[in-house]
Design a protein around this motif. Structure first.
Motif, PDB file in Angstrom:
ATOM      1  N   UNK A   1     -70.599 -15.646 -28.708  1.00 55.73           N
ATOM      2  CA  UNK A   1     -69.869 -16.314 -27.865  1.00 55.73           C
ATOM      3  C   UNK A   1     -68.849 -17.572 -29.010  1.00 55.73           C
TER       4      UNK A   1
ATOM      5  N   UNK B   1     -66.404 -21.122 -28.467  1.00 51.36           N
ATOM      6  CA  UNK B   1     -66.371 -23.066 -27.762  1.00 51.36           C
ATOM      7  C   UNK B   1     -65.504 -23.771 -28.639  1.00 51.36           C
TER       8      UNK B   1
ATOM      9  N   UNK C   1     -64.877 -27.660 -29.076  1.00 48.64           N
ATOM     10  CA  UNK C   1     -65.064 -28.895 -28.556  1.00 48.64           C
ATOM     11  C   UNK C   1     -64.819 -30.521 -29.374  1.00 48.64           C
TER      12      UNK C   1
ATOM     13  N   UNK D   1     -68.717 -28.844 -24.899  1.00 47.72           N
ATOM     14  CA  UNK D   1     -67.738 -27.747 -25.511  1.00 47.72           C
ATOM     15  C   UNK D   1     -67.899 -27.385 -24.286  1.00 47.72           C
TER      16      UNK D   1
ATOM     17  N   UNK E   1     -65.781 -23.770 -22.829  1.00 51.51           N
ATOM     18  CA  UNK E   1     -65.983 -21.695 -23.671  1.00 51.51           C
ATOM     19  C   UNK E   1     -64.558 -21.296 -23.925  1.00 51.51           C
TER      20      UNK E   1
ATOM     21  N   UNK F   1     -66.218 -14.641 -25.126  1.00 56.48           N
ATOM     22  CA  UNK F   1     -67.694 -13.539 -24.603  1.00 56.48           C
ATOM     23  C   UNK F   1     -67.315 -12.448 -25.552  1.00 56.48           C
TER      24      UNK F   1
ATOM     25  N   UNK G   1     -66.898 -23.668 -32.734  1.00 59.35           N
ATOM     26  CA  UNK G   1     -68.633 -23.761 -32.115  1.00 59.35           C
ATOM     27  C   UNK G   1     -69.003 -22.071 -31.865  1.00 59.35           C
TER      28      UNK G   1
ATOM     29  N   UNK H   1     -71.125 -15.106 -17.414  1.00 60.66           N
ATOM     30  CA  UNK H   1     -70.832 -14.729 -18.546  1.00 60.66           C
ATOM     31  C   UNK H   1     -70.576 -15.745 -20.140  1.00 60.66           C
ATOM     32  N   UNK H   2     -71.186 -16.842 -19.224  1.00 60.11           N
ATOM     33  CA  UNK H   2     -70.655 -18.215 -19.952  1.00 60.11           C
ATOM     34  C   UNK H   2     -71.363 -19.575 -19.750  1.00 60.11           C
ATOM     35  N   UNK H   3     -71.353 -20.178 -20.018  1.00 61.66           N
ATOM     36  CA  UNK H   3     -72.473 -21.622 -19.865  1.00 61.66           C
ATOM     37  C   UNK H   3     -71.205 -22.856 -20.023  1.00 61.66           C
TER      38      UNK H   3
ATOM     39  N   UNK I   1     -70.337 -26.383 -19.869  1.00 59.76           N
ATOM     40  CA  UNK I   1     -71.217 -28.002 -19.965  1.00 59.76           C
ATOM     41  C   UNK I   1     -70.197 -29.220 -19.618  1.00 59.76           C
TER      42      UNK I   1
END
Lengths: 112, 109
Positions: free
Chosen positions: A33, A35, A37, A43, A45, A48, A91, B95-97, B99
């Motif tokens: 992944x 990300x 921030x 973070x 997205x 992926x 990240x 497919x992702x987190x 936050x």
């Protein structure tokens, strides 16, 4: 297990230049992944990969951003024609499943 | 569009007290939630996961999930100065987190 490695750790560039970040995930992990921030935010997205396939990309991501993961190993994130708003910590994380992501130390981008 | 809302804090508690961190989420169908901790200048790390209604305890940490109210919380008992960090509430987005913005916790000795 050496953890997730990101390079460079810090990049300072002038507006309009292209930059590329590299991520080496934990070797056993098939998911990777990216990300972004910024200060005071969680973070956000970006994209992926499962193995070498890019399965999802944020709708917020402009066409100036592109990511690859050739052969399902390391990944690169390229930002073309950088803008000051691109300044952030980028990240990379890898995992075996969705829940537990192992993050690298990040690549901080400063666009002047 | 999944969203997770957290109070940014800072939440200040004395050493030894219980710290209570909360978040709400927008997608009623979401099933799995996580709490990540992020120390200043460091990357996030997973500390708790919760998948069903109720409480889940792990050492000094208890995660609570209330799907009817779309509410997730994290309790830290016997708070220590080393617990001072940003706590990120996280939703499984497939497919992702996804936050939240995080809550800053400060534990004063």
């Amino acid at each position: 297990d050496t953890g997730v490695s990101q390079n460079p750790r810090h990049k300072i560039t002038k507006r309009g230049q292209n930059v590329t970040f590299r991520c080496d995930p934990i070797s056993e992990h098939n998911r990777l992944y990216w990300y972004r921030q910024t200060l005071g935010q969680g973070p956000e997205f970006l994209t992926y990969f499962q193995n070498e396939a890019q399965l999802e990309k944020s709708r917020l991501l402009s066409d100036r951003f592109s990511a690859e993961r050739p052969k399902g190993s390391f990944s690169t994130l390229e930002i073309q024609r950088t803008e000051q708003g691109d300044s952030a910590m980028y990240l990379c994380a890898s995992s075996w499943n969705t829940g537990e992501l192992f993050f690298g130390e990040g690549s901080r981008l400063t666009v002047l | 569009q999944k969203e997770v809302e957290q109070n940014s804090g800072p939440l200040s508690v004395p050493e030894g007290a219980i710290a209570s961190l909360n978040c709400t989420y927008s997608d009623r169908g979401s099933q799995s939630f996580f709490w990540y901790r992020q120390y200043s200048g460091k990357s996030p790390e997973l500390i708790m996961s919760i998948y069903s209604n109720g409480d889940k305890e792990d050492g000094r940490f208890t995660a609570q999930l209330n799907k009817a109210s779309q509410y997730v919380s994290l309790l830290i008992r016997d708070s220590q100065p080393s617990d001072s960090a940003t706590y990120l509430c996280v939703e499984d987005g497939g497919n992702k987190l996804v936050f939240g913005a995080g809550t800053i916790l400060r534990v004063k000795s």
